[in-house]
Design a protein around this motif. Structure first.
Motif: not given
Length: 288
Positions: A232-239, A251-257
């Motif tokens: 849910i966090k991934v989807i809302t951040t992408l949106y 924004k998610l503090y993770i690597h792009r890959n």
């Protein structure tokens, strides 16, 4: 007539601490409490008689509202007031305020605007203030309203939240538009922590809650996907980042890959591609 007698006459009424939506309820202030009665079964004569019973301040306020042409047009089936420009917008302010500060708040708020742009302004309820403003080069932005709310609240010890409407052509359709904007903000006022919000920012959630969520297809999609908190966090951040993977990863503090892998895994499991804007918006609706 005492409050107890009114409740005997109208057993469907309730007593509350705050007034309710004026579209569907009659809110009468009696002995520092609000007598709330659904309007659907009341005659116009009953409404007027009950208003006479309200406290002096409330009755006075009702009389003041009748002097406003836009109040008459929007809420009393009056004529469309003449407007110099072609478009207007509605600014709704939800204000936590004491009775003694209400006039000072409205006067302070109106001085911020150029008089030539303000078509009308009035208290719709003791906590909701409406300003009708025509389109010009001097109109304030949503960010400006956040600053205005902060200034008013610091100076007057109030708590203000603005909802900024879209600009609309001045036709009879404005009444329907205004009424729906009222419903949207009544729904959204407790769901947003921001002090200035545009109607478009909260309309989707309102429509989803009232329409799309009643869809059997929608509810079954939601049950079938079983979205985790992380997804849910991934989807809302992408949106929020308009599908930009690099910005979302930051924004998610993770690597792009890592985000890329999560998107591909989600597509393999569900058939929904979050890189596709239509699929992303659809999945965002499922999270609201």
């Amino acid at each position: 007539m005492k409050l107890k007698q009114l409740l005997n006459l109208y057993p469907q009424a309730t007593v509350q601490q705050q007034p309710q939506n004026p579209d569907t309820y009659l809110s009468i202030k009696i002995d520092s409490q609000w007598f709330i009665l659904p309007k659907e079964n009341l005659s116009p004569t009953e409404v007027q008689l009950l208003r006479i019973l309200s406290d002096t301040k409330e009755a006075s306020q009702s009389l003041n509202q009748r002097k406003h042409p836009w109040f008459d047009f929007l809420l009393r089936n009056g004529k469309l007031p003449p407007v110099k420009g072609k478009k207007v917008r509605f600014i709704q302010a939800f204000v936590t305020i004491n009775d003694d500060n209400r006039e000072e708040w409205s006067n302070s708020f109106k001085t911020i605007f150029s008089n030539s742009n303000v078509c009308d302004s009035f208290w719709l309820t003791p906590q909701k203030y409406i300003l009708v403003e025509q389109l010009s080069n001097e109109n304030y932005s949503q960010e400006n309203f956040a600053g205005i709310a902060e200034t008013l609240d610091i100076n007057l010890n109030t708590k203000t939240k603005f909802f900024v409407g879209n600009y609309w052509e001045t036709t009879d359709q404005l009444v329907s538009i205004f009424n729906e904007e009222l419903k949207i903000t009544d729904y959204a006022v407790t769901k947003s922590n921001e002090t200035a919000v545009s109607i478009s920012q909260v309309a989707i959630d309102y429509w989803l809650n009232n329409y799309i969520k009643k869809s059997h297809l929608f509810s079954n999609y939601k049950k079938q996907l079983h979205l985790s908190d992380q997804m849910i966090k991934v989807i809302t951040t992408l949106y929020d980042e308009c599908g930009n993977i690099s910005s979302a990863a930051k924004k998610l503090y993770i690597h792009r890959n890592t985000l890329q892998y999560q998107i591909e895994k989600f597509q393999h499991q569900t058939g929904l591609n979050l890189k596709n804007m239509n699929d992303l918006v659809f999945c965002y609706f499922l999270t609201v």
